[in-house]
Scaffold this motif. Sequence first.
Motif, short mmCIF file in Angstrom:
data_model
loop_
_atom_site.label_atom_id
_atom_site.label_comp_id
_atom_site.label_asym_id
_atom_site.label_seq_id
_atom_site.Cartn_x
_atom_site.Cartn_y
_atom_site.Cartn_z
N THR A 36 -4.14 19.21 9.00
CA THR A 36 -2.82 18.82 8.68
C THR A 36 -1.45 18.97 9.37
O THR A 36 -0.54 18.92 9.34
CB THR A 36 -2.13 18.58 7.22
OG1 THR A 36 -2.24 19.90 6.66
CG2 THR A 36 -2.64 18.04 5.79
N GLY A 37 -1.95 19.97 10.24
CA GLY A 37 -1.46 20.16 11.46
C GLY A 37 -2.32 21.25 12.12
O GLY A 37 -3.59 21.59 12.04
N ASP B 25 -8.33 24.89 3.03
CA ASP B 25 -6.93 26.05 2.11
C ASP B 25 -7.05 26.15 1.40
O ASP B 25 -6.36 26.84 0.81
CB ASP B 25 -5.56 25.25 3.23
CG ASP B 25 -4.83 25.62 4.79
OD1 ASP B 25 -5.69 26.32 5.07
OD2 ASP B 25 -4.23 24.93 4.83
N VAL C 10 -3.13 11.87 0.24
CA VAL C 10 -3.12 12.73 1.29
C VAL C 10 -3.31 14.37 0.85
O VAL C 10 -3.51 15.44 1.73
CB VAL C 10 -1.00 13.59 0.96
CG1 VAL C 10 -0.76 13.34 -0.22
CG2 VAL C 10 -1.02 13.72 2.37
N ALA C 11 -4.01 14.43 -0.06
CA ALA C 11 -4.98 15.80 -1.38
C ALA C 11 -6.22 15.70 0.03
O ALA C 11 -6.33 17.17 -0.87
CB ALA C 11 -4.54 15.91 -2.28
N ASN D 56 -3.95 24.36 9.65
CA ASN D 56 -4.28 24.04 7.63
C ASN D 56 -4.84 22.14 8.21
O ASN D 56 -5.05 21.94 8.69
CB ASN D 56 -2.78 23.75 7.33
CG ASN D 56 -1.67 24.51 7.43
OD1 ASN D 56 -0.53 24.94 8.07
ND2 ASN D 56 -1.87 25.46 6.17
N ASP D 57 -5.81 22.59 7.11
CA ASP D 57 -6.25 21.78 6.64
C ASP D 57 -6.82 21.56 5.08
O ASP D 57 -6.50 22.06 4.33
CB ASP D 57 -8.36 22.58 7.13
CG ASP D 57 -9.34 21.50 7.37
OD1 ASP D 57 -9.84 21.29 7.48
OD2 ASP D 57 -9.07 21.06 5.58
N VAL D 58 -6.67 20.62 4.55
CA VAL D 58 -6.52 20.26 2.69
C VAL D 58 -7.41 20.60 2.48
O VAL D 58 -7.44 20.90 1.07
CB VAL D 58 -5.77 19.57 2.68
CG1 VAL D 58 -4.75 18.55 3.08
CG2 VAL D 58 -6.70 17.71 3.32
N HIS D 59 -8.59 20.95 3.10
CA HIS D 59 -9.95 21.29 2.15
C HIS D 59 -10.52 22.44 2.12
O HIS D 59 -10.23 23.93 1.43
CB HIS D 59 -10.87 20.33 1.92
CG HIS D 59 -10.96 18.85 2.04
ND1 HIS D 59 -12.47 18.44 2.02
CD2 HIS D 59 -10.41 18.54 0.33
CE1 HIS D 59 -11.82 17.01 1.25
NE2 HIS D 59 -10.87 17.42 0.64
N LYS E 297 -9.94 17.09 8.21
CA LYS E 297 -8.63 17.29 6.75
C LYS E 297 -7.83 18.04 7.73
O LYS E 297 -6.96 18.69 6.65
CB LYS E 297 -9.64 18.18 6.24
CG LYS E 297 -11.13 17.30 5.52
CD LYS E 297 -9.73 16.32 4.82
CE LYS E 297 -12.10 15.37 4.33
NZ LYS E 297 -11.68 13.29 4.06
#
Lengths: 276, 276
Positions: free
Chosen positions: A255-256, A264, A195-196, A259-262, A253
């Motif tokens: 998540t909404g 961000d 998830v990360a 937002n983007d886990v990389h 990537k």
Amino acid sequence: MTLTRVAVAQLPLRVGEPKANRAAAAEAVAEAAAAGARLVVLPELVNSGYVFTGAEEAGDLAEPADGPTVTEWGRLAKDHDLVIVGGFCEMADGVLRNSQVMVDSTGTRAVYRKVHLWHDEQDVFAPGDAAAPVVDTALGRIAMMVCYDLEFPEWVRAVGLAGADLLAVSTNWPVSPVPAGERSVLLAHAQVAAVANRMFVAVADRCAAERGVSWVCGTSVFGPDGYPLAGPVLRDGPAVLVADCDLVAARDKATGPRNDVHRDRRTDLYGMSRTR
Amino acid sequence: MTLTRVAVAQLPLRVGEPKANRAAAAEAVAEAAAAGARLVVLPELVNSGYVFTGAEEAGDLAEPADGPTVTEWGRLAKDHDLVIVGGFCEMADGVLRNSQVMVDSTGTRAVYRKVHLWHDEQDVFAPGDAAAPVVDTALGRIAMMVCYDLEFPEWVRAVGLAGADLLAVSTNWPVSPVPAGERSVLLAHAQVAAVANRMFVAVADRCAAERGVSWVCGTSVFGPDGYPLAGPVLRDGPAVLVADCDLVAARDKATGPRNDVHRDRRTDLYGMSRTR
């Protein structure tokens, strides 16, 4: 959308029985191929087993990267037109390594040597000194890692940032106490790795107690949302699980909508980390 | 061995009702104190609630770090001789911040501004630009972090390496779909934060749907082994949980006779990370 069927094999390995171990792996690959899998992940140290009496026993069981085990996997990969990632006890230039190989129909694509060594492995193996590979295969970009490596967020992040669509983890997870109602926290490591980094994580664990050591039997596939697509098995017996994975989707990537886990990541601040 | 009783409070906050929100927090602190707690963790944005119509509404609800909310927490910390860590909507030099404060009987110890902003928070708050604090309190070294921050392993590792015995997370975790038989993967982040750094992690989440947003209600305390010592609540209602934590034990990063989650890091290799 292209779905890739990914298989993870939980094998009953036995230390000192390389032929039986290779046969168990070959059977699992054949079963996975029959089920339509294009990628098969096998556990750690498939050829040798894990609970060595010491370096001498491990040395007797080790093979080079062109030895019988990897050669057989190369043949199976070609026969079944699939990718195999699995762990093996390697002797390389006179040095013992806890290694992992990727083979496909074209041959060996990568050999990785576990860099984080657990417990008595330190008496047996030399740690690796190279990055975990991310291999651009016909299926997608597949990263490789062995057991304790997964517990280091830096190591996982490195393959995530290098563009892995799926992380293949070959493991022998020894059992430790788990409170009632919980499952092994080792599975939380796999979930968070997924998830990360919004990538798939495919874990092949082993089964069958060996010289008094039992195993988590945590063979599983997690999606980029961190939830299981297959397993975890959590039952002490052989198993081949499959999950259909949209590997290319792992390149997104987000998540909404915002937002983007990389993206961000606050790389401007991570250098500020205070160390003791 | 010295056990420190740690409390985490799940509060039913309501946007635009600062007095009721402060009263809910004060009640929870009193309840925690009566139960013997020396540390109380409160959720994110306690004074204001979370689901703003926009920056204007948030601005109307914001307070400086010496405003009524933090002043009251300072008084409560002194009266009850305990440490409070909680989130508040801050106006600082004309800039809105999603902030978290630590107060003890001596006054304000640290103010942290959330650096990773989730979704529409980006319309409301300026992100912080400083490291997450690790404060040497009378109880032990307590680190601070808000909600989405916890999803960045780099940020968590930084406080772990800086010597945190316990990480206090103030959060408002919005619900997202969870497969049957699973629990929110946000809790896996808390577990891995704990076990990857052998530190305690205390999470204060909120409850009570607000303008159509429901919450995970994941208030919980995890030990250095990654397993829950209290909670997770996972029930939509107020709660104060306590757990007795041997905070000094978190300074031992060993996971076995020959392994240590910090010393086993291969810092010689992490610089090799390939980035796209």
